[in-house]
Design a protein around this motif. Structure first.
Motif, short mmCIF file in Angstrom:
data_model
loop_
_atom_site.label_atom_id
_atom_site.label_comp_id
_atom_site.label_asym_id
_atom_site.label_seq_id
_atom_site.Cartn_x
_atom_site.Cartn_y
_atom_site.Cartn_z
N PHE A 59 -23.48 4.41 35.78
CA PHE A 59 -22.70 5.61 35.49
C PHE A 59 -21.22 5.23 35.45
CE2 PHE A 59 -20.14 9.12 37.36
CZ PHE A 59 -20.25 10.02 36.32
N PHE A 60 -20.54 5.66 34.37
CA PHE A 60 -19.09 5.44 34.36
C PHE A 60 -18.37 6.61 33.70
CE2 PHE A 60 -20.16 3.64 30.21
CZ PHE A 60 -19.08 3.95 29.41
N VAL A 61 -17.12 6.77 34.09
CA VAL A 61 -16.27 7.86 33.61
C VAL A 61 -15.10 7.25 32.86
CG1 VAL A 61 -14.91 9.88 34.24
CG2 VAL A 61 -16.89 9.23 35.63
N PHE A 62 -14.86 7.77 31.67
CA PHE A 62 -13.73 7.34 30.84
C PHE A 62 -12.87 8.56 30.56
CE2 PHE A 62 -11.55 6.11 26.96
CZ PHE A 62 -11.26 4.78 27.15
N ARG A 63 -11.55 8.39 30.54
CA ARG A 63 -10.67 9.55 30.37
C ARG A 63 -9.98 9.54 29.02
NH1 ARG A 63 -7.63 11.08 35.54
NH2 ARG A 63 -9.77 11.78 35.90
N GLY A 64 -10.08 10.69 28.35
CA GLY A 64 -9.34 10.90 27.10
C GLY A 64 -8.22 11.89 27.32
N PHE A 65 -7.36 12.03 26.32
CA PHE A 65 -6.19 12.89 26.46
C PHE A 65 -6.02 13.75 25.21
CE2 PHE A 65 -5.47 9.16 29.04
CZ PHE A 65 -5.02 9.69 30.24
N HIS A 66 -5.49 14.96 25.45
CA HIS A 66 -5.16 15.86 24.35
C HIS A 66 -3.74 16.36 24.58
CE1 HIS A 66 -5.80 18.72 21.13
NE2 HIS A 66 -5.35 19.69 21.90
N PHE A 67 -2.92 16.33 23.52
CA PHE A 67 -1.51 16.69 23.65
C PHE A 67 -1.16 17.76 22.63
CE2 PHE A 67 3.07 15.88 22.85
CZ PHE A 67 3.54 16.03 24.15
N GLU A 68 -0.71 18.90 23.12
CA GLU A 68 -0.34 20.01 22.24
C GLU A 68 0.73 20.84 22.93
OE1 GLU A 68 -2.51 23.55 19.62
OE2 GLU A 68 -3.64 22.40 21.11
N ARG A 69 1.79 21.17 22.15
CA ARG A 69 2.91 21.97 22.66
C ARG A 69 3.51 21.37 23.94
NH1 ARG A 69 0.48 28.13 21.84
NH2 ARG A 69 0.20 27.99 19.57
N ASN A 70 3.68 20.07 23.90
CA ASN A 70 4.27 19.33 25.04
C ASN A 70 3.43 19.41 26.31
OD1 ASN A 70 6.37 18.39 23.56
ND2 ASN A 70 7.94 19.66 24.50
N GLN A 71 2.18 19.80 26.19
CA GLN A 71 1.28 19.87 27.34
C GLN A 71 0.18 18.84 27.17
OE1 GLN A 71 1.66 21.71 30.15
NE2 GLN A 71 3.62 22.44 29.34
N LEU A 72 0.05 17.97 28.17
CA LEU A 72 -0.99 16.94 28.13
C LEU A 72 -2.20 17.41 28.92
CD1 LEU A 72 -1.50 13.92 27.23
CD2 LEU A 72 -0.94 13.34 29.60
N THR A 73 -3.37 17.36 28.28
CA THR A 73 -4.62 17.74 28.93
C THR A 73 -5.50 16.50 29.06
OG1 THR A 73 -4.51 19.92 27.88
CG2 THR A 73 -6.61 19.28 28.86
N GLN A 74 -6.05 16.30 30.25
CA GLN A 74 -6.93 15.16 30.50
C GLN A 74 -8.39 15.62 30.48
OE1 GLN A 74 -5.67 12.73 33.85
NE2 GLN A 74 -3.67 13.72 33.86
N LYS A 75 -9.22 14.85 29.78
CA LYS A 75 -10.63 15.21 29.66
C LYS A 75 -11.51 13.99 29.92
CE LYS A 75 -10.03 19.07 26.45
NZ LYS A 75 -10.48 19.70 25.18
N ASN A 76 -12.43 14.16 30.85
CA ASN A 76 -13.33 13.05 31.20
C ASN A 76 -14.52 12.97 30.25
OD1 ASN A 76 -11.73 12.33 33.33
ND2 ASN A 76 -13.06 13.13 34.92
N PHE A 77 -14.94 11.74 30.00
CA PHE A 77 -16.17 11.46 29.26
C PHE A 77 -17.09 10.72 30.22
CE2 PHE A 77 -13.09 12.20 26.04
CZ PHE A 77 -13.75 12.63 24.91
N ASN A 78 -18.29 11.27 30.45
CA ASN A 78 -19.24 10.70 31.40
C ASN A 78 -20.38 10.02 30.64
OD1 ASN A 78 -18.13 12.13 33.99
ND2 ASN A 78 -18.40 13.77 32.49
N PHE A 79 -20.75 8.83 31.09
CA PHE A 79 -21.82 8.07 30.44
C PHE A 79 -22.83 7.59 31.48
CE2 PHE A 79 -18.11 7.63 27.73
CZ PHE A 79 -18.62 7.87 26.46
N ILE A 80 -24.10 7.76 31.15
CA ILE A 80 -25.19 7.21 31.95
C ILE A 80 -25.94 6.22 31.07
CG2 ILE A 80 -27.36 7.72 33.12
CD1 ILE A 80 -26.21 10.43 33.89
N LEU A 81 -26.02 4.98 31.53
CA LEU A 81 -26.66 3.92 30.76
C LEU A 81 -27.94 3.48 31.43
CD1 LEU A 81 -23.54 1.65 30.08
CD2 LEU A 81 -24.33 3.60 28.74
N THR A 82 -29.01 3.41 30.64
CA THR A 82 -30.27 2.82 31.07
C THR A 82 -30.62 1.74 30.05
OG1 THR A 82 -31.66 4.36 29.83
CG2 THR A 82 -30.97 5.05 32.04
N PRO A 83 -31.63 0.91 30.30
CA PRO A 83 -31.89 -0.21 29.38
C PRO A 83 -32.06 0.19 27.92
CG PRO A 83 -33.10 -0.55 31.41
CD PRO A 83 -32.47 0.80 31.52
#
Length: 319
Positions: free
Chosen positions: A78-102
């Motif tokens: 399991f790992f978490v990666f963070r993306g960003f969104h920027f609008e009207r000088n406001q930065l929003t952070q959004k996580n992307f979650n991944f579960i890996l199996t074989p």
């Protein structure tokens, strides 16, 4: 933009996930990708009945502020990666979650994400990605989000350059709070990208178990883009600090110029006030008090003193 976006994808098919039954295990299908919009803990626990997903993983998925990390469990990664969104000088952070199996990748988000939605919407074109291996789906998502973060950083850089132009162009009004907001956004991006880079490095260490050697170069490319973002962020933070220092220096200089002028005016008026004060005293016998040209001579004397003061300041190069 759909509220729920749930799909199971293989190299030859794209079907909506049936939320009334648990998600299928990887050994019953060829390599495939499942994307889930996480609603609540109860729903996720139901969907993951066959996967034996740890309770803490569920909590991390549902927490929008979960720390970026990679965790290894007996039957999945399991790992978490963070993306960003920027609008009207406001930065929003959004996580992307991944579960890996074989043979399976499960991506989970709390809402609709354009980077994932665009891939799934054009699956007839993008299905070749999964045919090469699900690690390339992971790379595609991370690459899109990293490039998007780079674009955000470049957009912030343009606004910093505009602020610098205003400073050196002697603009009358500067929104300093906006600059500090941009600086806070850059610091958030820097923190997130440093953690993302650590996750990419951890993925590289375990790639032999889940990723092919062919994918290694692609993940290194994402990491290189992350390093480029970090360098650009550091450069922009330094630019903001330099611009603010320049703004403070220019403002201080203007204030000093104003204070110098006011001080000179006060110094010139001081002897004039002295003369006016002396002749304003209520004594009956004063020189030139009854003289018909006394008033004019007093004004001329005060003017002469003022000119004399100006010449003295000029000789001393005080202005």
């Amino acid at each position: 933009m759909p509220a729920l976006f749930n799909y199971i994808l293989t190299p030859t098919s794209k079907d909506e996930v049936l939320l009334d039954r648990p998600l299928p295990l990887s050994h019953r299908h060829p390599k495939h990708w499942i994307h889930i919009t996480a609603e609540n803990e109860e729903k996720l626990m139901f969907l993951f009945q066959k996967h034996d997903i740890h309770q803490l993983t569920i909590e991390d998925i549902l927490n929008p502020n979960s720390r970026i990390k990679l965790e290894i469990f007996p039957n999945y990664i399991f790992f978490v990666f963070r993306g960003f969104h920027f609008e009207r000088n406001q930065l929003t952070q959004k996580n992307f979650n991944f579960i890996l199996t074989p043979n399976q990748i499960i991506s989970l988000t709390l809402d609709y994400r354009d980077s994932i939605g665009d891939i799934i919407d054009q699956w007839k074109v993008n299905n070749k990605i999964l045919a090469r291996g699900y690690e390339f789906v992971v790379h595609k998502i991370l690459d899109i989000e990293t490039d998007h973060t780079l674009a955000i950083t470049q957009k912030i850089e343009e606004r910093i350059e505009h602020f610098e132009d205003q400073i050196f162009g002697n603009a009358k009004s500067l929104d300093i709070s906006n600059v500090y907001s941009l600086r806070a956004s850059l610091l958030s991006i820097k923190k997130g990208m440093l953690q993302n880079k650590e996750v990419l490095e951890d993925l590289e260490k375990i790639k032999n178990s889940f990723f092919s050697d062919e994918a290694d170069a692609f993940f290194r490319d994402v990491r290189d883009h992350s390093l480029r973002i970090l360098e650009l962020v550091d450069s922009n933070i330094e630019s903001i600090s330099s611009a603010l220092e320049a703004h403070i220096a220019i403002s201080t200089r203007k204030t000093n110029e104003i204070m110098k002028i006011l001080t000179i005016m006060t110094a010139i008026m001081l002897p004039m006030s002295l003369v006016a004060g002396i002749y304003g005293m209520n004594f009956r016998h004063m020189p030139t008090l009854e003289w018909e040209y006394g008033f004019i001579s007093a004004l001329c004397g005060m003017g002469f003193l003022g000119i004399l003061m100006l010449l003295y300041f000029r000789i001393k190069r005080w202005y």
